[in-house]
Motif scaffolding. Sequence first.
Motif, short mmCIF file in Angstrom:
data_model
loop_
_atom_site.label_atom_id
_atom_site.label_comp_id
_atom_site.label_asym_id
_atom_site.label_seq_id
_atom_site.Cartn_x
_atom_site.Cartn_y
_atom_site.Cartn_z
N ILE A 184 56.56 -3.64 33.98
CA ILE A 184 56.26 -2.95 32.72
C ILE A 184 56.47 -3.94 31.59
CG2 ILE A 184 56.88 -1.06 31.15
CD1 ILE A 184 57.96 0.50 33.49
N GLU A 185 55.48 -4.03 30.73
CA GLU A 185 55.61 -4.92 29.58
C GLU A 185 55.19 -4.17 28.32
OE1 GLU A 185 53.82 -8.76 30.12
OE2 GLU A 185 54.00 -9.19 27.98
N VAL A 186 56.09 -4.13 27.36
CA VAL A 186 55.82 -3.40 26.12
C VAL A 186 55.89 -4.42 24.98
CG1 VAL A 186 56.76 -1.65 24.54
CG2 VAL A 186 56.74 -1.22 27.00
N ASN A 187 54.82 -4.48 24.20
CA ASN A 187 54.79 -5.45 23.09
C ASN A 187 54.57 -4.75 21.75
OD1 ASN A 187 54.98 -7.68 24.81
ND2 ASN A 187 52.76 -7.57 25.23
N ASN A 188 55.50 -4.94 20.85
CA ASN A 188 55.37 -4.46 19.46
C ASN A 188 54.99 -2.99 19.34
OD1 ASN A 188 55.93 -7.06 18.43
ND2 ASN A 188 53.83 -7.65 18.94
N SER A 235 59.71 -4.45 21.77
CA SER A 235 59.14 -5.20 22.89
C SER A 235 60.18 -5.32 23.98
CB SER A 235 58.73 -6.61 22.46
OG SER A 235 57.80 -6.56 21.41
N PHE A 236 59.78 -5.12 25.23
CA PHE A 236 60.68 -5.37 26.35
C PHE A 236 59.89 -5.48 27.64
CE2 PHE A 236 60.53 -0.79 25.57
CZ PHE A 236 60.28 -0.25 26.82
N GLY A 294 50.66 -1.44 19.11
CA GLY A 294 51.40 -2.16 20.15
C GLY A 294 50.64 -2.07 21.47
N GLU A 295 51.17 -2.76 22.47
CA GLU A 295 50.50 -2.77 23.77
C GLU A 295 51.48 -2.48 24.89
OE1 GLU A 295 49.04 -6.67 23.59
OE2 GLU A 295 47.23 -6.06 22.50
N ILE A 296 50.99 -1.75 25.88
CA ILE A 296 51.81 -1.46 27.05
C ILE A 296 51.01 -1.89 28.28
CG2 ILE A 296 52.92 0.39 28.40
CD1 ILE A 296 52.81 2.09 25.77
#
Length: 306
Positions: free
Chosen positions: A2-6, A21-22, A56-58
């Motif tokens: 899982i990648e979460v950005n902004n 973000s994480f 943001g992006e997931i």
Amino acid sequence: MIEVNNLTKSYGNNTVLKQISFKIDRGSIYGFLGKNGAGKTTTMNILTGFTRYDSGEIYIDGLKFSENKRKLLKKIGYLPENPEFYNYMNSEEYLNFIGELSNMKSKDKRIETILESVNLKYAKKKKIGEYSRGMKQRLGIAAALLNDPEIIFLDEPTSALDPEGRIEVLEIIAELKKRGKTVFLSTHILNDVERVCDYISILDKGEIIISQNLNELKKKYIQPIYDIEFENPCGDLSNRFADIKWIDSIRINKNTVSIYVNDIYEAKTKLIREIAKLDNPVISYKIREASLEDIFIRMVKQNANI
Ligand SMILES: Nc1ncnc2c1ncn2[C@@H]1O[C@H](COP(=O)(O)OP(=O)(O)OP(=O)(O)O)[C@@H](O)[C@H]1O
């Protein structure tokens, strides 16, 4: 995995998530910590497709969430903070019902296995209305696991439980990790996090203020704490010690103080001398290592001072 950005989310003028973000590795237990209102449930609701986000992006397994929602949601199980049940059903009927809603084929064996894994097989014919909170919570986990998801989101799964119920839920979580599942666990119970999590993030007022492997975090932030109990209240201690550079912060609770230091050598040689000047008899004087709770309080306090 899982990648979460902004990731950003506002309700009207209230920006609840501020560009967070994480990343979460496959097979890990990720503790998402924060005080009430920090934005934990909002984040979970977004990642499980229940709430929209502003920007943001997931990514999950490299696929963009917004473009592959239907496919990705099949990999996800979710136990919300306050799950609702039909109290007139028993757990077997309830899981059958959930399975039917998602067009699940050959449910019976799966339901049997899942009830066993959350230790509810013995109560499968009992009405849910007669279940304890712990049993209901375990049934909620069973419902989240029914489709055999790869990623399980658990929102405060132990908050309302007694110590026995908490341990049972934590054991289920540890078992999920053994089976290679990825668990996203939101909580404010730091003891639980220390028991099961590999990695943690602390969310404070919609911002991630720390994100780290739990062992590394402890190594980095571990600093001794002096717990001192006095005979009389010590209300003005913070002022008296305000100019001492090797003291990081002080927590006072009536006659007891916890002194957080940043230079152990200075503290060892000088703290007793400073205490002696106070003219307040000492009942006990102990040194302990920082726990996750101490680290949490320090980080959140520092964020408030920025
Ligand atoms: N549907 C909504 N409409 C408006 N504001 C909301 C909504 N949902 C949440 N909020 C606000 O967003 C902020 C974060 O709430 P959220 O429930 O995500 O926090 P939390 O960290 O999960 O806290 P708790 O542990 O109390 O559930 C709060 O200020 C809350 O009032």
